[in-house]
Write a protein that holds these residues in place. Structure first.
Motif, PDB file in Angstrom:
ATOM      1  N   LYS A 116     -10.816 -22.739  35.430  1.00  0.00           N
ATOM      2  CA  LYS A 116     -11.787 -21.710  35.811  1.00  0.00           C
ATOM      3  C   LYS A 116     -12.683 -22.258  36.928  1.00  0.00           C
ATOM      4  N   MET A 117     -13.333 -21.355  37.656  1.00  0.00           N
ATOM      5  CA  MET A 117     -14.170 -21.772  38.790  1.00  0.00           C
ATOM      6  C   MET A 117     -15.325 -22.660  38.345  1.00  0.00           C
ATOM      7  N   SER A 118     -15.889 -22.424  37.162  1.00  0.00           N
ATOM      8  CA  SER A 118     -16.987 -23.273  36.691  1.00  0.00           C
ATOM      9  C   SER A 118     -16.511 -24.713  36.501  1.00  0.00           C
ATOM     10  N   LEU A 119     -15.302 -24.882  36.002  1.00  0.00           N
ATOM     11  CA  LEU A 119     -14.745 -26.219  35.823  1.00  0.00           C
ATOM     12  C   LEU A 119     -14.459 -26.874  37.177  1.00  0.00           C
ATOM     13  N   ILE A 120     -13.978 -26.090  38.134  1.00  0.00           N
ATOM     14  CA  ILE A 120     -13.703 -26.634  39.468  1.00  0.00           C
ATOM     15  C   ILE A 120     -14.999 -27.033  40.159  1.00  0.00           C
ATOM     16  N   ARG A 121     -16.073 -26.243  39.978  1.00  0.00           N
ATOM     17  CA  ARG A 121     -17.361 -26.626  40.576  1.00  0.00           C
ATOM     18  C   ARG A 121     -17.879 -27.927  39.983  1.00  0.00           C
ATOM     19  N   ALA A 122     -17.695 -28.107  38.691  1.00  0.00           N
ATOM     20  CA  ALA A 122     -18.162 -29.328  38.043  1.00  0.00           C
ATOM     21  C   ALA A 122     -17.267 -30.519  38.390  1.00  0.00           C
ATOM     22  N   TYR A 123     -15.965 -30.303  38.407  1.00  0.00           N
ATOM     23  CA  TYR A 123     -14.998 -31.374  38.681  1.00  0.00           C
ATOM     24  C   TYR A 123     -13.998 -30.883  39.736  1.00  0.00           C
ATOM     25  N   PRO A 124     -14.293 -31.090  41.025  1.00  0.00           N
ATOM     26  CA  PRO A 124     -13.443 -30.535  42.089  1.00  0.00           C
ATOM     27  C   PRO A 124     -11.983 -31.009  42.048  1.00  0.00           C
ATOM     28  N   LYS A 125     -11.739 -32.219  41.572  1.00  0.00           N
ATOM     29  CA  LYS A 125     -10.359 -32.728  41.543  1.00  0.00           C
ATOM     30  C   LYS A 125      -9.515 -32.023  40.480  1.00  0.00           C
ATOM     31  N   MET A 126     -10.163 -31.261  39.634  1.00  0.00           N
ATOM     32  CA  MET A 126      -9.436 -30.531  38.595  1.00  0.00           C
ATOM     33  C   MET A 126      -8.509 -29.470  39.201  1.00  0.00           C
ATOM     34  N   VAL A 127      -8.763 -29.076  40.451  1.00  0.00           N
ATOM     35  CA  VAL A 127      -7.922 -28.080  41.105  1.00  0.00           C
ATOM     36  C   VAL A 127      -6.498 -28.605  41.301  1.00  0.00           C
ATOM     37  N   LEU A 128      -6.320 -29.919  41.272  1.00  0.00           N
ATOM     38  CA  LEU A 128      -4.984 -30.487  41.414  1.00  0.00           C
ATOM     39  C   LEU A 128      -4.075 -30.127  40.241  1.00  0.00           C
TER      40      LEU A 128
END
Length: 125
Positions: free
Chosen positions: A91-103
């Protein structure tokens, strides 16, 4: 038997102009509402017509997306979640907190990195 001789350049231009004239005449005579389009465009403005056409295109693409692309994308997402244990759509909230999670949203990337890292560690051991 020889093929047809090429027409001289003047004759070629004449045929093109005659074709354009005939097509224009047929369009205007067979479809009289085409003449009214010019009046409508003149009265409301060309930009307004383009905005109306753009709105119709966006509406049609939205319907196409909801009916065809979204179900296919959800089916593909479920399939990838079964095949790759490290794949998920954060989710976008998780990506904002941890940008590398988008991988993790790139199929098989994290798994491939782990395999390459394990191979590198094992080759140096």
């Amino acid at each position: 038997m020889q093929g047809a001789l090429p027409l001289p350049m003047n004759m070629n231009k004449k045929w093109k102009l005659a074709t354009i004239a005939v097509v224009t005449f047929l369009l205007l005579s067979l479809n009289p509402e085409i003449r009214l389009i010019g009046l409508v465009i003149e009265s409301v403005g060309l930009e307004t017509i383009f905005i109306a056409i753009e709105a119709q295109v966006i509406l049609a693409l939205g319907i196409f997306y909801r009916r065809w692309l979204a179900p296919l994308a959800n089916l593909l997402n479920k399939l990838l979640e079964r095949l790759d244990p490290l794949y998920f759509r954060p989710k976008m909230s998780l990506i904002r907190a941890y940008p590398k999670m988008v991988l993790h949203s790139i199929p098989f990337l994290v798994t491939a990195v782990h395999i390459v890292a394990a191979g590198t560690v094992l080759s140096h051991a």
